[in-house]
Design a protein around this motif. Structure first.
Motif, PDB file in Angstrom:
ATOM      1  N   VAL A 118       0.892  -1.270   0.159  1.00  0.00           N
ATOM      2  CA  VAL A 118      -0.151  -0.024  -0.137  1.00  0.00           C
ATOM      3  C   VAL A 118       0.781   1.405  -0.064  1.00  0.00           C
ATOM      4  CG1 VAL A 118      -1.608   1.287   1.251  1.00  0.00           C
ATOM      5  CG2 VAL A 118      -1.907  -1.283   1.129  1.00  0.00           C
ATOM      6  N   LEU A 119       2.016   1.254   0.904  1.00  0.00           N
ATOM      7  CA  LEU A 119       2.993   2.355   0.802  1.00  0.00           C
ATOM      8  C   LEU A 119       3.423   2.763  -0.652  1.00  0.00           C
ATOM      9  CD1 LEU A 119       4.613   4.451   2.620  1.00  0.00           C
ATOM     10  CD2 LEU A 119       6.189   2.524   3.075  1.00  0.00           C
ATOM     11  N   LEU A 120       3.942   1.633  -1.219  1.00  0.00           N
ATOM     12  CA  LEU A 120       4.407   1.816  -2.322  1.00  0.00           C
ATOM     13  C   LEU A 120       3.811   2.787  -3.611  1.00  0.00           C
ATOM     14  CD1 LEU A 120       7.089   1.512  -4.341  1.00  0.00           C
ATOM     15  CD2 LEU A 120       5.682  -0.824  -5.194  1.00  0.00           C
ATOM     16  N   PRO A 121       2.552   2.419  -4.028  1.00  0.00           N
ATOM     17  CA  PRO A 121       1.798   3.390  -4.896  1.00  0.00           C
ATOM     18  C   PRO A 121       1.553   4.595  -4.177  1.00  0.00           C
ATOM     19  CG  PRO A 121       0.472   1.575  -4.148  1.00  0.00           C
ATOM     20  CD  PRO A 121       1.805   1.306  -3.595  1.00  0.00           C
ATOM     21  N   SER A 122       1.272   4.768  -2.994  1.00  0.00           N
ATOM     22  CA  SER A 122       0.821   5.765  -2.320  1.00  0.00           C
ATOM     23  C   SER A 122       2.138   6.848  -2.298  1.00  0.00           C
ATOM     24  CB  SER A 122       0.541   5.616  -0.656  1.00  0.00           C
ATOM     25  OG  SER A 122      -0.014   6.769  -0.088  1.00  0.00           O
ATOM     26  N   LEU A 123       3.190   6.324  -1.933  1.00  0.00           N
ATOM     27  CA  LEU A 123       4.431   7.077  -2.076  1.00  0.00           C
ATOM     28  C   LEU A 123       4.619   7.705  -3.464  1.00  0.00           C
ATOM     29  CD1 LEU A 123       6.957   8.500  -0.628  1.00  0.00           C
ATOM     30  CD2 LEU A 123       7.932   6.213  -1.139  1.00  0.00           C
ATOM     31  N   VAL A 149       2.032  -4.493  -8.145  1.00  0.00           N
ATOM     32  CA  VAL A 149       2.216  -4.424  -9.742  1.00  0.00           C
ATOM     33  C   VAL A 149       1.880  -2.734  -9.982  1.00  0.00           C
ATOM     34  CG1 VAL A 149       1.115  -5.001 -11.737  1.00  0.00           C
ATOM     35  CG2 VAL A 149       1.348  -6.802 -10.241  1.00  0.00           C
ATOM     36  N   ASP A 150       0.981  -2.027  -9.439  1.00  0.00           N
ATOM     37  CA  ASP A 150       0.498  -0.921  -9.500  1.00  0.00           C
ATOM     38  C   ASP A 150       1.861   0.213  -9.215  1.00  0.00           C
ATOM     39  OD1 ASP A 150      -1.972  -1.688 -10.388  1.00  0.00           O
ATOM     40  OD2 ASP A 150      -2.786  -0.771  -8.577  1.00  0.00           O
ATOM     41  N   GLY A 151       2.490  -0.113  -8.282  1.00  0.00           N
ATOM     42  CA  GLY A 151       3.664   0.607  -7.927  1.00  0.00           C
ATOM     43  C   GLY A 151       4.732   0.573  -8.673  1.00  0.00           C
ATOM     44  N   LEU A 152       5.190  -0.942  -9.333  1.00  0.00           N
ATOM     45  CA  LEU A 152       6.313  -1.087  -9.964  1.00  0.00           C
ATOM     46  C   LEU A 152       6.250  -0.971 -11.331  1.00  0.00           C
ATOM     47  CD1 LEU A 152       7.467  -4.013  -7.852  1.00  0.00           C
ATOM     48  CD2 LEU A 152       8.567  -1.776  -7.506  1.00  0.00           C
ATOM     49  N   LEU A 153       5.217  -1.137 -11.962  1.00  0.00           N
ATOM     50  CA  LEU A 153       4.881  -1.424 -13.261  1.00  0.00           C
ATOM     51  C   LEU A 153       5.379  -0.091 -14.070  1.00  0.00           C
ATOM     52  CD1 LEU A 153       4.498  -3.501 -15.670  1.00  0.00           C
ATOM     53  CD2 LEU A 153       2.025  -2.739 -15.582  1.00  0.00           C
ATOM     54  N   PRO A 154       5.154   1.078 -13.742  1.00  0.00           N
ATOM     55  CA  PRO A 154       5.367   2.325 -14.376  1.00  0.00           C
ATOM     56  C   PRO A 154       6.957   2.517 -14.419  1.00  0.00           C
ATOM     57  CG  PRO A 154       3.482   2.685 -12.848  1.00  0.00           C
ATOM     58  CD  PRO A 154       4.232   1.493 -12.683  1.00  0.00           C
ATOM     59  N   PHE A 155       7.700   2.252 -13.666  1.00  0.00           N
ATOM     60  CA  PHE A 155       9.201   2.464 -13.543  1.00  0.00           C
ATOM     61  C   PHE A 155       9.819   1.236 -14.494  1.00  0.00           C
ATOM     62  CE2 PHE A 155       7.975   4.003  -9.408  1.00  0.00           C
ATOM     63  CZ  PHE A 155       8.745   5.215  -9.103  1.00  0.00           C
ATOM     64  N   LEU A 156       9.364   0.071 -14.522  1.00  0.00           N
ATOM     65  CA  LEU A 156       9.928  -0.806 -15.486  1.00  0.00           C
ATOM     66  C   LEU A 156       9.648  -0.205 -16.970  1.00  0.00           C
ATOM     67  CD1 LEU A 156      10.946  -3.605 -16.316  1.00  0.00           C
ATOM     68  CD2 LEU A 156       8.417  -4.301 -16.232  1.00  0.00           C
ATOM     69  N   PHE A 157       8.411   0.365 -17.294  1.00  0.00           N
ATOM     70  CA  PHE A 157       8.063   0.977 -18.681  1.00  0.00           C
ATOM     71  C   PHE A 157       9.255   2.034 -18.765  1.00  0.00           C
ATOM     72  CE2 PHE A 157       3.632  -0.598 -18.156  1.00  0.00           C
ATOM     73  CZ  PHE A 157       3.778  -1.570 -19.043  1.00  0.00           C
TER      74      PHE A 157
END
Length: 674
Positions: A293-298, A569-577
């Motif tokens: 929860v913290l990851l996408p929130s941050l 997935v929501d928090g990490l996927l944009p960085f991968l792209f």
């Protein structure tokens, strides 16, 4: 009583508050003769205003309502949906300064300044108009939820249809509570399925109110629009002081009155199950879930359009950093909101409310007498207004700076301010439309946590990675928005998707009812046929569907485990792209990138003269601070070595965050001691 359950004293309190905010807006109108004055209060706001702005915009009634509701449903473990932000505060000690050092007026300006891309600037502006609809709609929706519960229709005046709707809702909740213990007969299991199906279709209601949504939203936003159109950021800053006091008051009101109603503090331990008072045990409290929860929130925090409005208005860097103190005060408010949820459990019993979303409103209606109910309502409206005001101003500045000025570069200041004021009105109107479409608090909480993630990841890498490219931002924002937002929120409008046998797989719950793997819930396609095939409703969990494609098998996870996977997935996927596409596209012009990061490392001057002198030197020598880079002067990563202020402030922030968590745990231990 003169209007539902409201006393004339309550109405007088609310009317007095409305009169005060409009008066403040009128008084502040003298400071709004320029765009910088209207949007950023002339960059003259000191520590106290930064405190109030940060607190007011971080602390909103929807946070109180959703936290109390989640605690009532899950126990105090449910607080982590909002309390995970306590780990962000040390980060804000740095982040607030970045938005001041960039020396821009809007977040969209970042994309022009860093990439010379008006296209990205406009894309961000359009996305934030859509995001504003979600945030403003959420704020309006929660304000209505509380207000409507304070103005309820007496049962003796219910129509036969209204009475049947409420009784059916209460029966559904009774069967829901009995289901996990296996106490339902076969007939009751069928009845529960029918009632859940009717609820998913919006046919059941937990209460009947005299307030109608549209007139409420219209009147409410008209007040906000009046003081913002008159006074701009100056009015918002002054009103934050008044609104912050009211937010604190409404956060406190339910605790002493609620404790008195259950027989005192000592009764919490007897009336609330022990496992529901454990901060680190229960549904949604694994370390993985909190981190997820913290990851996408941050990440999404970086793309909030009001970041530049608030921190860019600070007169110096320390004033911007001091705003973190307002965020810390919110963490104490979260503790109060959590205890309100625990008091509700003691008052009504586990699952004792037909509609958990109404926890805060029902408690207010039961506990507060004449005058206090009005004060509660004024506090709710005040907190919502602060959210609406900051968001509307931020969107207004985006539209004027990054659309209107592109089309009419020679427009006068008077013309631009007129456009800004009309934009405020338009954005508030969109918030009303959005609120009318919302019907579930927890679903919107999840949406708010992720809606800004695609651009949040891009803004974060803009601050730190010089290899980032404009085409990569385009690709990442579009692809990650499809995965995180567009497909999940629109899939149930496509019959081929919501009725696909491959997508409507389910696992049984304790009562033998099907629990969707990929959907928020499943309902029968033909509600009159018990043997009908199922179709999905609500959010489609495309994240878990993607994980299954690569072999994770999320059907074996618990519902909480699938939710955890979704947030990761929501928090990490944009960085991968962003990283992949940056390495396969052409880098941005070196001179532009050098100047951008030189500016980001140039401290803001304490006086206009000192500021102009420092920036002129940076323009001539953009690499003059490269020796401060953490990984060496030639690194593409722009992380800087900490100075004394960075280090001391970070340590103090960490200590305060740890102290708040320890205090919360200590209070819960006291409350659970028999």
């Amino acid at each position: 009583m003169i209007f539902g359950s409201l006393h004339w004293l309550d109405i007088a309190v609310v009317a007095a508050y409305f009169a005060a905010v409009i008066y403040i807006g009128q008084r502040a109108s003298k400071a709004t003769k320029s765009e910088e004055g209207f949007f950023l209060a002339g960059r003259k706001l000191g520590k106290l205003y930064q405190f109030f702005l940060s607190f007011g915009n971080a602390t909103e009634p929807q946070g109180a309502v959703s936290t109390a509701s989640l605690v009532f449903q899950r126990g105090v473990a449910g607080v982590w949906f909002s309390f995970q932000t306590v780990f962000m505060n040390p980060y804000f000690w740095f982040m607030n300064v970045w938005f001041r050092r960039v020396r821009l007026m809007t977040v969209a300006d970042l994309f022009e300044d860093r990439f010379d891309s008006r296209g990205l600037s406009r894309l961000y502006t359009l996305s934030q108009i859509a995001v504003a609809c979600v945030f403003l709609g959420f704020a309006n929706f929660v304000a209505y939820k509380i207000a409507s519960s304070l103005v309820v229709k007496p049962p003796v005046t219910w129509t036969a249809e209204e009475r049947a709707s409420v009784r059916a809702y209460e029966e559904m909740k009774r069967l829901d509570r009995a289901a996990p213990a296996g106490q339902l007969t076969a007939e009751e299991v069928r009845t529960l399925g029918d009632l859940r199906d009717r609820y998913a279709r919006g046919e059941l209601h937990s209460y009947i109110t005299l307030l109608k949504p549209f007139p409420f939203y219209l009147a409410f936003t008209a007040i906000v629009g009046a003081y913002i159109v008159l006074g701009g950021m100056s009015a918002a800053a002054v009103n934050e002081g008044l609104q912050s006091v009211l937010i604190i008051v409404f956060s406190i009101l339910l605790i002493p009155t609620g404790l008195a109603s259950i027989g005192g503090w000592g009764q919490l331990a007897h009336k609330v199950p022990k496992d529901m008072m454990d901060l680190f045990a229960g549904q949604g409290t694994s370390g993985w879930f909190i981190l997820a929860v913290l990851l996408p929130s941050l990440v999404q925090m970086h793309a909030l359009s009001h970041n530049m409005t608030i921190f860019g208005s600070a007169k110096n860097e320390f004033a911007a950093r001091f705003g973190v103190s307002g965020n810390y005060l919110k963490r104490f408010m979260i503790i109060l909101w959590a205890f309100a949820g625990l008091v509700a459990i003691a008052m009504f019993g586990v699952g004792g409310l037909a509609d958990p979303d109404m926890t805060w409103g029902v408690m207010s209606n039961r506990l507060l007498g004449p005058g206090l109910a009005g004060l509660m309502l004024a506090g709710v409206l005040a907190g919502t207004m602060s959210t609406l005001a900051a968001k509307a101003l931020a969107i207004s500045s985006l539209f004027v700076r990054n659309f209107y000025r592109h089309i009419r570069p020679d427009a006068s200041a008077e013309s631009a301010l007129k456009a800004a004021r009309w934009t405020v009105i338009a954005v508030l109107a969109l918030g009303v439309i959005s609120a009318l479409l919302m019907d579930n608090l927890q679903a919107v909480v999840v949406l708010v946590l992720t809606v800004n993630v695609p651009f949040g990841a891009a803004v974060l890498l803009i601050f730190f990675w010089r290899r980032l490219t404009s085409p990569a931002v385009w690709a990442s924002v579009i692809l990650s928005s499809l995965v995180i937002l567009f497909i999940p929120l629109t899939a149930d409008y496509v019959p081929a998707l919501r009725q696909s046998p491959a997508l409507t797989i389910s696992v049984p719950d304790a009562a033998g009812q099907p629990v969707a793997v990929y959907w928020k819930q499943l309902v029968r396609i033909d509600p009159t046929n018990p043997a009908s095939a199922l179709e999905g409703r609500g959010r489609f969990n495309v994240e878990c569907w993607l994980l299954d494609r690569v072999g994770f098998g999320t059907s074996r996870y618990t519902p909480n485990g699938r939710e955890t996977a979704q947030f990761f997935v929501d928090g990490l996927l944009p960085f991968l792209f962003l990283i992949v596409f940056s390495y396969v596209t052409r880098p941005t012009e070196k001179a532009r990138v050098d100047l951008f990061y030189g500016k980001m490392k140039t401290p803001v001057g304490d006086t206009p003269e000192a500021e102009a002198e420092a920036m002129e030197l940076t323009r001539r020598q953009p690499g003059r601070f490269d020796h401060t880079k953490l990984f060496g002067a030639n690194s593409s990563w722009e992380f800087a070595k900490w100075d004394r202020v960075d280090a001391i402030g970070f340590v103090i922030c960490c200590a305060i965050s740890g102290g708040i968590i320890a205090l919360f745990a200590f209070l819960l231990k006291l409350a659970s001691a028999r």
